[in-house]
Motif scaffolding. Structure first.
Motif, PDB file in Angstrom:
ATOM      1  N   PRO A  39       2.282  -9.987  -1.548  1.00  0.00           N
ATOM      2  CA  PRO A  39       1.693  -8.863  -0.812  1.00  0.00           C
ATOM      3  C   PRO A  39       2.241  -7.524  -1.308  1.00  0.00           C
ATOM      4  O   PRO A  39       3.431  -7.399  -1.615  1.00  0.00           O
ATOM      5  CB  PRO A  39       2.124  -9.110   0.646  1.00  0.00           C
ATOM      6  N   VAL A  40       1.356  -6.536  -1.418  1.00  0.00           N
ATOM      7  CA  VAL A  40       1.721  -5.197  -1.878  1.00  0.00           C
ATOM      8  C   VAL A  40       1.197  -4.194  -0.865  1.00  0.00           C
ATOM      9  O   VAL A  40       0.014  -4.214  -0.522  1.00  0.00           O
ATOM     10  CB  VAL A  40       1.120  -4.903  -3.272  1.00  0.00           C
ATOM     11  N   ASN A  41       2.060  -3.332  -0.379  1.00  0.00           N
ATOM     12  CA  ASN A  41       1.657  -2.259   0.536  1.00  0.00           C
ATOM     13  C   ASN A  41       1.686  -0.951  -0.243  1.00  0.00           C
ATOM     14  O   ASN A  41       2.716  -0.581  -0.805  1.00  0.00           O
ATOM     15  CB  ASN A  41       2.605  -2.159   1.732  1.00  0.00           C
ATOM     16  N   ILE A  42       0.564  -0.227  -0.239  1.00  0.00           N
ATOM     17  CA  ILE A  42       0.462   1.052  -0.936  1.00  0.00           C
ATOM     18  C   ILE A  42       0.501   2.156   0.117  1.00  0.00           C
ATOM     19  O   ILE A  42      -0.307   2.151   1.041  1.00  0.00           O
ATOM     20  CB  ILE A  42      -0.823   1.129  -1.770  1.00  0.00           C
ATOM     21  N   VAL A  43       1.439   3.086  -0.051  1.00  0.00           N
ATOM     22  CA  VAL A  43       1.563   4.213   0.864  1.00  0.00           C
ATOM     23  C   VAL A  43       1.255   5.468   0.067  1.00  0.00           C
ATOM     24  O   VAL A  43       1.915   5.762  -0.927  1.00  0.00           O
ATOM     25  CB  VAL A  43       2.991   4.291   1.456  1.00  0.00           C
ATOM     26  N   LYS A  44       0.224   6.215   0.488  1.00  0.00           N
ATOM     27  CA  LYS A  44      -0.140   7.462  -0.180  1.00  0.00           C
ATOM     28  C   LYS A  44       0.471   8.618   0.596  1.00  0.00           C
ATOM     29  O   LYS A  44       0.146   8.827   1.753  1.00  0.00           O
ATOM     30  CB  LYS A  44      -1.647   7.642  -0.236  1.00  0.00           C
TER      31      LYS A  44
END
Length: 82
Positions: A39-44
């Motif tokens: 799992p990869v969480n992308i935070v912009k």
């Protein structure tokens, strides 16, 4: 297959002796697909950065030149010759 040495004229050995069978294990491996989920969480993150935009204001004015000291070529020639 029995080993026979008939080079010297010896008779074949009878009965043929057989050794006990040896078990040889040959390992064979087959690739098996194992799904692995990463799992990869992308935070912009948004940041305001000042960027200078240079503008130029141009003003044009018209001025009338004073031509009272202007002499024509003819008048300059006359003045030189005197």
């Amino acid at each position: 297959m029995a080993y026979q040495n008939n080079c010297y004229g010896c008779p074949p050995v009878s009965p043929t002796m057989t050794a006990p069978a040896q078990q040889v294990v040959q390992n064979v491996y087959h690739p098996t697909v194992v799904p692995v989920v990463h799992p990869v969480n992308i935070v912009k993150k948004h940041h305001c950065v000042p960027v200078y935009q240079h503008c130029t204001v141009v003003t044009v004015t018209d001025e009338m030149a004073n031509v009272s000291n202007y002499k024509s070529r003819k008048n300059r020639r006359r003045a030189r010759s005197k």
